[in-house]
Enzyme design. Sequence first.
Site, mmCIF file in Angstrom:
data_model
loop_
_atom_site.group_PDB
_atom_site.id
_atom_site.type_symbol
_atom_site.label_atom_id
_atom_site.label_comp_id
_atom_site.label_asym_id
_atom_site.label_seq_id
_atom_site.Cartn_x
_atom_site.Cartn_y
_atom_site.Cartn_z
ATOM 1 C CG HIS A 117 -0.736 -0.243 2.663
ATOM 2 N ND1 HIS A 117 -0.709 0.027 4.028
ATOM 3 C CD2 HIS A 117 1.144 -0.568 2.809
ATOM 4 C CE1 HIS A 117 0.317 0.089 4.519
ATOM 5 N NE2 HIS A 117 0.743 -0.654 4.485
ATOM 6 C CG HIS A 118 3.962 2.380 1.881
ATOM 7 N ND1 HIS A 118 2.609 2.645 3.156
ATOM 8 C CD2 HIS A 118 4.162 1.270 3.169
ATOM 9 C CE1 HIS A 118 2.983 2.612 4.198
ATOM 10 N NE2 HIS A 118 4.049 1.256 4.589
ATOM 11 C CB ALA A 119 3.270 1.464 -4.741
ATOM 12 C CG ASN A 160 2.852 6.467 1.819
ATOM 13 O OD1 ASN A 160 1.733 4.626 1.526
ATOM 14 N ND2 ASN A 160 3.347 6.708 1.829
#
Length: 298
Positions: A117-119, A160
Amino acid sequence: MKLVYSDQYDLNLGDHVFPSIKYRLVKEQLLRDRLAQPGDFVEPAAASDDDVALVHHGEYIRKLQTGNLSYLEILRLEIPYSPELVSAVWLCAGGSILAGRLALEDSAAVNVGGGFHHAYPDHGEGFCVLHDVAIAIRRLQKDKVIEHAMTVDCDVHQGNGTAAIFRGDHSVFTFSIHQENIYPYPKPPSTLDVNLRDGVGDDEYLQELERGLSKSLKEFSPEILFYVAGADPYRDDQLGGLRLTLEGLEKRDRLVFEKAQAKKIPVVVTLAGGYARCVEDTIQIHTNTIRVAKEYAK
Ligand SMILES: [Zn+2]
């Protein structure tokens, strides 16, 4: 319930705080605990470059495939670059697409991996190279099997990348419940963010989750829910600062499934983070999530 998995998910990071061997260990524990039979595991195909391009920029895709990331870009990933890493993340994105399709048939499915989920569209960070969940949502939308999706992100770190990718897109509702004073900085706004202070334990977490899920599902009716089931809100996590117990985390899982089931929304589980001092605890938390998922599958 089907479990999407490949031995090639292991990013081969060696002695790294991210125990990418966990995917194989979860599979082994599921078999050992008789929560799954060998025939329950399905091998994904890698996402196509067209699928990946539904989320990521062409230049970033090319840099990954040709090994041309800059030193700073690799630093930001916080994991070593290798061609095997690239294959693994393409495969894992394919795994989340497949798990999405299976969940629409069986009401629940698990990708024994993913949750990156941070990509972001143009770069990776925080151990996340490709946003498998966003790629899956975009592909399912493209195939017209869904229009609206919700992400429920219970990893200790805010989602993010998810927030940035779907910002202003009314077809996807992004919900994230996370520790506030921790990576990532900044935190682009999700549709709904629940920012928790350091040290929050089971009771307060579950209350906040219940309130957040109720609000989200009152405002929005998705045809599929992607559950980013990070194991890192655990009290003995090396990177997180919340204080959930194993029991509290299982109640968390149950709450997500109960809320989804009440509205007949299929759920796709992805594993995301987990950095417990004892890797066995991380494996147990993920295995518990999958056991709960199985109870709610058709
Ligand atoms: Zn995390």
